[in-house]
Scaffold this active site. Structure first.
Site, mmCIF file in Angstrom:
data_model
loop_
_atom_site.group_PDB
_atom_site.id
_atom_site.type_symbol
_atom_site.label_atom_id
_atom_site.label_comp_id
_atom_site.label_asym_id
_atom_site.label_seq_id
_atom_site.Cartn_x
_atom_site.Cartn_y
_atom_site.Cartn_z
ATOM 1 N N SER A 47 40.902 43.410 42.215
ATOM 2 C CA SER A 47 41.052 42.016 41.794
ATOM 3 C C SER A 47 40.239 41.640 40.568
ATOM 4 O O SER A 47 40.312 40.488 40.121
ATOM 5 C CB SER A 47 40.700 41.075 42.953
ATOM 6 O OG SER A 47 41.749 41.040 43.888
ATOM 7 N N LYS A 50 42.232 39.908 37.923
ATOM 8 C CA LYS A 50 42.481 38.466 37.817
ATOM 9 C C LYS A 50 41.660 37.823 36.708
ATOM 10 O O LYS A 50 41.993 36.713 36.261
ATOM 11 C CB LYS A 50 42.203 37.785 39.159
ATOM 12 C CG LYS A 50 43.164 38.209 40.268
ATOM 13 C CD LYS A 50 42.937 37.411 41.536
ATOM 14 C CE LYS A 50 43.895 37.829 42.653
ATOM 15 N NZ LYS A 50 43.504 39.089 43.304
ATOM 16 N N SER A 107 40.381 34.501 45.037
ATOM 17 C CA SER A 107 41.047 35.734 44.614
ATOM 18 C C SER A 107 42.407 35.872 45.277
ATOM 19 O O SER A 107 42.804 36.951 45.718
ATOM 20 C CB SER A 107 40.181 36.968 44.923
ATOM 21 O OG SER A 107 40.625 38.092 44.202
ATOM 22 N N LYS A 210 33.557 38.006 39.064
ATOM 23 C CA LYS A 210 34.726 38.320 39.880
ATOM 24 C C LYS A 210 34.507 39.556 40.737
ATOM 25 O O LYS A 210 33.970 40.557 40.281
ATOM 26 C CB LYS A 210 35.932 38.537 38.972
ATOM 27 C CG LYS A 210 37.245 38.617 39.730
ATOM 28 C CD LYS A 210 37.679 37.251 40.242
ATOM 29 C CE LYS A 210 38.833 37.351 41.229
ATOM 30 N NZ LYS A 210 38.407 37.919 42.534
#
Length: 467
Positions: A47, A50, A107, A210
């Protein structure tokens, strides 16, 4: 017993716990690498992907491709994405701002897919834009295949590339970066919790960015923290668990702060040129590839004014007028809401503004209060009378060390943007150990146009909503 141990080892490898390890630590202010290990090995980013999805969404919002309050229709493809997800339903409509929060904080895979489809129409088209943007940012060993980061053949990146991307998110879109430090957020259909709230709570100065996890990737994280004038980014691929990954990132951040100089000149990364969405060309935006010489007319000489301006303000006015003559041409979609003036002249009212601004600056021999005890936190310096008619939007041009510097920036900006900022209120607001330079009394459209025109000239600007 031996057979049982061997089976356990196989099971651990099969769950992705033994994913390859890679790491990088960077001084965010300069881009200098402070530590690296396997930093150029192509691995599954999970992720962390993202960050790129959101970077492109921020770019699209800034350049008018889509608005934060635009409602996005959720496709079957987006609604069917596996967890982590927000729980969106096919056919549902939801504001873009809520999808952004869900992707950044929770997320959510369904939100990430919906964002990509809203910008480019299909996952394949958005992936192509992701790869073009990655190349422009200098991410030389990254290939994206989707918006969310779920494992897919060929969807790979490196610790170095993800660190570079994290740095661009921080400096290219500072107005949105706070999203990554929110421990909870309103995502429209429900409130969501941050996937990295433990590190945000436990590590002093941590403010993003993140997390990512899949079996193939292990536990990944790009984290940023700031202390005083220092900011460090640490990236880890292949962590064995959330706890061990966070502990390793904390060690790397500590290493970064111990190695980074306390004082160093900030060298922000170069923001890539905007190329827009080919899907929307000719409809809502015009794709901008290059900026050319200004077509704005040269300034005609103004009547003589009394010699009351300080040397600093004279220099600022001279610099601003020179920049007006050399300003690059602006995109048509930015110029259109306000017609260009036939002649750019300084009226008697503008002359009065210059005199008023100059008279409010410290004269030779005066001392501007700098000690904390000398500052009046409630005092606001107003350098223009508002004729806004009750309009309650504004723009912020950044925070400056002295009131004098903030006033100079406001004056130069007002001279550059007489057509879009006419009638606004110039304010210098003491805040956070510095002075914010603001224009107030605008309607939303005027504030948006002014900010976009300034940003097209690489001038920091963000809109300020009412309240």
């Amino acid at each position: 017993m031996i057979l049982a141990a061997a089976w356990l080892l196989v099971a651990m490898v099969g769950t992705g716990i033994a994913a390859p390890y890679a790491a990088m630590v960077m001084d965010a202010r300069t881009g200098k690498v402070l530590h690296s290990r396997n930093a150029d090995t192509r691995l599954h980013p999970a992720s962390l992907t993202k960050m790129m999805t959101l970077y492109i969404v921020f770019e699209a919002v800034e350049n008018g491709e889509i608005g934060l309050d635009d409602k996005v229709r959720i496709s079957r493809n987006a609604a069917s994405e596996p967890p982590s997800k927000l729980g969106l339903r096919a056919g549902q409509r939801i504001k873009l701002r809520y999808l952004i929060r869900a992707a950044a904080v929770k997320s959510a895979n369904d939100a990430a897919t919906a964002l990509g489809e809203a910008i480019e129409g299909t996952e394949a088209a958005f992936a192509r834009r992701m790869n073009r943007t990655a190349k422009a940012l200098g991410m030389t060993r990254t290939t994206f295949k989707n918006m969310h980061g779920l494992t897919e053949s060929g969807h790979l990146s490196t610790a170095r590339d993800m660190t570079i991307l994290g740095r661009h998110v921080i400096y290219d879109y500072p107005q949105y970066y706070n999203l990554f430090s929110r421990k909870t957020a309103d995502a429209g259909v429900r409130r969501v919790r941050h996937t990295n709230r433990r590190l945000l709570s436990d590590y002093s100065g941590a403010d993003g960015i993140k997390t990512g996890y899949t079996r193939a990737a292990g536990f990944n994280l790009v984290a940023s923290a700031h202390r005083g004038h220092e900011r460090v980014i640490a990236t880890v691929f292949g962590g064995r668990s959330t706890a061990t990954r966070n502990a390793r990132v904390a060690e790397l951040l500590d290493m970064g702060f111990s190695r980074a100089p306390t004082q160093v000149a900030l060298r922000k990364p170069q923001k890539p040129a905007y190329h827009g969405s080919s899907r929307r060309a000719g409809k809502t935006i015009r794709i901008v590839t290059t900026l050319h010489r200004s077509l704005r007319p040269r300034l005609r000489p103004a009547p003589a004014t009394p010699q009351v301006a300080s040397a600093a303000i004279k220099d600022g006015v001279t610099e601003a007028l020179a920049e007006i003559q050399a300003t690059p041409d602006l995109p048509d979609d930015i110029v259109a809401p306000r017609a260009r003036p036939a002649n750019l002249t300084i009226s008697p009212e503008e002359e009065a503004v210059i005199v008023a601004a100059a008279s409010s600056l410290p004269q030779q021999g005066e001392r501007e209060p700098e000690a904390e005890g000398d500052r009046d936190p409630e005092r606001e310096v107003v350098t223009r009378i508002s004729t806004s008619g009750g309009h309650d939007w504004g723009i912020n041009l950044g925070r400056y060390n002295t009131r004098h510097e903030a006033q100079g920036v406001l004056l130069k900006t007002a001279l550059r943007e007489m057509s879009t900022l006419e009638g606004s209120l110039r304010k210098v607001v003491p805040r956070g150990g510095g002075y914010d330079a603001q224009f107030m009394g605008l309607d939303r459209d005027s504030a948006d146009v002014a900010c976009r025109r300034l940003q097209a000239r690489q001038i920091t600007c963000f809109m300020m909503a009412p309240g």
